[in-house]
Design a protein around this motif. Sequence first.
Motif, PDB file in Angstrom:
ATOM      1  N   UNK A  97      37.468  97.274  68.973  1.00 42.30           N
ATOM      2  CA  UNK A  97      36.159  96.680  68.342  1.00 42.30           C
ATOM      3  C   UNK A  97      34.703  97.223  69.148  1.00 42.30           C
ATOM      4  N   UNK A  98      34.791  96.418  70.190  1.00 43.74           N
ATOM      5  CA  UNK A  98      33.619  96.709  71.574  1.00 43.74           C
ATOM      6  C   UNK A  98      32.933  97.922  71.269  1.00 43.74           C
ATOM      7  N   UNK A  99      33.722  98.672  71.404  1.00 36.90           N
ATOM      8  CA  UNK A  99      33.361 100.531  72.126  1.00 36.90           C
ATOM      9  C   UNK A  99      32.905 100.923  70.375  1.00 36.90           C
ATOM     10  N   UNK A 100      33.287  99.965  69.587  1.00 34.70           N
ATOM     11  CA  UNK A 100      32.682 100.781  68.446  1.00 34.70           C
ATOM     12  C   UNK A 100      31.254 100.001  68.008  1.00 34.70           C
ATOM     13  N   UNK A 101      31.161  97.950  68.458  1.00 32.96           N
ATOM     14  CA  UNK A 101      29.734  98.253  68.308  1.00 32.96           C
ATOM     15  C   UNK A 101      29.014  98.513  69.062  1.00 32.96           C
ATOM     16  N   UNK A 102      29.707  98.917  70.019  1.00 36.18           N
ATOM     17  CA  UNK A 102      28.456  99.053  70.877  1.00 36.18           C
ATOM     18  C   UNK A 102      27.753 100.748  70.859  1.00 36.18           C
ATOM     19  N   UNK A 103      28.329 101.295  69.993  1.00 39.55           N
ATOM     20  CA  UNK A 103      28.342 102.654  70.148  1.00 39.55           C
ATOM     21  C   UNK A 103      28.032 102.533  68.499  1.00 39.55           C
ATOM     22  N   UNK A 104      27.691 102.085  68.112  1.00 41.15           N
ATOM     23  CA  UNK A 104      26.701 101.340  66.387  1.00 41.15           C
ATOM     24  C   UNK A 104      25.742 101.797  66.819  1.00 41.15           C
ATOM     25  N   UNK A 105      25.189 100.605  68.056  1.00 40.49           N
ATOM     26  CA  UNK A 105      24.490  99.842  68.255  1.00 40.49           C
ATOM     27  C   UNK A 105      23.775 101.235  69.254  1.00 40.49           C
ATOM     28  N   UNK A 106      24.440 102.356  70.070  1.00 38.52           N
ATOM     29  CA  UNK A 106      23.911 103.428  70.807  1.00 38.52           C
ATOM     30  C   UNK A 106      23.485 103.942  69.925  1.00 38.52           C
ATOM     31  N   UNK A 107      23.672 104.848  68.430  1.00 38.51           N
ATOM     32  CA  UNK A 107      22.686 105.400  67.627  1.00 38.51           C
ATOM     33  C   UNK A 107      22.188 105.388  66.770  1.00 38.51           C
ATOM     34  N   UNK A 108      21.400 104.032  66.848  1.00 38.99           N
ATOM     35  CA  UNK A 108      20.750 102.727  65.719  1.00 38.99           C
ATOM     36  C   UNK A 108      19.384 103.166  67.327  1.00 38.99           C
ATOM     37  N   UNK A 109      20.108 102.421  68.437  1.00 42.53           N
ATOM     38  CA  UNK A 109      17.970 102.711  69.961  1.00 42.53           C
ATOM     39  C   UNK A 109      18.139 104.327  69.525  1.00 42.53           C
ATOM     40  N   UNK A 110      18.692 105.362  69.423  1.00 39.89           N
ATOM     41  CA  UNK A 110      18.849 106.010  69.948  1.00 39.89           C
ATOM     42  C   UNK A 110      18.216 107.096  68.479  1.00 39.89           C
ATOM     43  N   UNK A 111      18.045 106.475  67.342  1.00 35.21           N
ATOM     44  CA  UNK A 111      17.547 106.979  66.200  1.00 35.21           C
ATOM     45  C   UNK A 111      16.262 105.959  66.543  1.00 35.21           C
ATOM     46  N   UNK A 112      15.984 105.192  66.667  1.00 36.37           N
ATOM     47  CA  UNK A 112      14.892 104.565  66.866  1.00 36.37           C
ATOM     48  C   UNK A 112      14.122 104.867  68.129  1.00 36.37           C
ATOM     49  N   UNK A 113      14.014 105.434  69.362  1.00 31.70           N
ATOM     50  CA  UNK A 113      13.546 105.836  70.645  1.00 31.70           C
ATOM     51  C   UNK A 113      13.560 107.353  69.275  1.00 31.70           C
ATOM     52  N   UNK A 114      14.346 108.286  68.761  1.00 34.66           N
ATOM     53  CA  UNK A 114      13.546 109.545  68.098  1.00 34.66           C
ATOM     54  C   UNK A 114      12.312 109.269  67.012  1.00 34.66           C
ATOM     55  N   UNK A 115      12.068 108.479  66.109  1.00 36.93           N
ATOM     56  CA  UNK A 115      11.915 108.004  65.693  1.00 36.93           C
ATOM     57  C   UNK A 115      10.012 107.546  65.446  1.00 36.93           C
ATOM     58  N   UNK A 116      10.573 106.105  66.737  1.00 37.58           N
ATOM     59  CA  UNK A 116       9.368 105.812  67.449  1.00 37.58           C
ATOM     60  C   UNK A 116       8.580 106.966  68.273  1.00 37.58           C
ATOM     61  N   UNK A 117       9.053 108.409  69.074  1.00 34.01           N
ATOM     62  CA  UNK A 117       8.304 109.065  69.414  1.00 34.01           C
ATOM     63  C   UNK A 117       7.808 110.111  68.394  1.00 34.01           C
ATOM     64  N   UNK A 118       8.151 110.213  67.414  1.00 33.60           N
ATOM     65  CA  UNK A 118       7.849 111.306  66.347  1.00 33.60           C
ATOM     66  C   UNK A 118       6.580 111.072  65.737  1.00 33.60           C
ATOM     67  N   UNK A 119       6.653 109.505  66.068  1.00 35.35           N
ATOM     68  CA  UNK A 119       5.416 108.900  65.057  1.00 35.35           C
ATOM     69  C   UNK A 119       4.442 108.448  66.068  1.00 35.35           C
ATOM     70  N   UNK A 120       4.610 108.772  67.381  1.00 38.19           N
ATOM     71  CA  UNK A 120       3.239 108.397  68.386  1.00 38.19           C
ATOM     72  C   UNK A 120       2.713 109.861  67.843  1.00 38.19           C
ATOM     73  N   UNK A 121       0.950 109.319  68.096  1.00 37.51           N
ATOM     74  CA  UNK A 121       0.338 110.928  68.970  1.00 37.51           C
ATOM     75  C   UNK A 121      -0.471 111.194  69.846  1.00 37.51           C
TER      76      UNK A 121
END
Length: 121
Positions: A97-121
């Motif tokens: 379950x820890x692997x599952x949790x960290x995989x969810x966290x990784x996906x969210x972090x990667x999404x945040x990075x991608x979204x934040x980069x696309x919103x940076x002028x």
Amino acid sequence: MDEKMDKSGNVIVDLSFKFALDAIDFAEMLEQERKFVIGRQFLKSATSIGANVREAQNAESKTDFIHKIKIAAKEADETEYWLLLCKSSASYPCKAELLDEVNVIQKILNKIIGTSKSQTP
């Protein structure tokens, strides 16, 4: 979430905090099994995820925010590595379950990075 924990309303802040609590429990299990080196390495990287996410909440700029979230993502990758070692080693305990949790966290972090980069002028 644990009743001891205050929810911030921020998904990644809450998930990374919960994960850190779960990581503490697993690290203590590793310590009891005398798996000190991996236990300590795992605990450091696992708790660093949430620490960097929290630090990002008070970033000085969008660039600083992205940088701190990227550090959290690197710590999540390292944490996944330690968990995969435990899973693959016959002499180490594993909590899938820890692997599952960290995989969810990784996906969210990667999404945040991608979204934040696309919103940076």
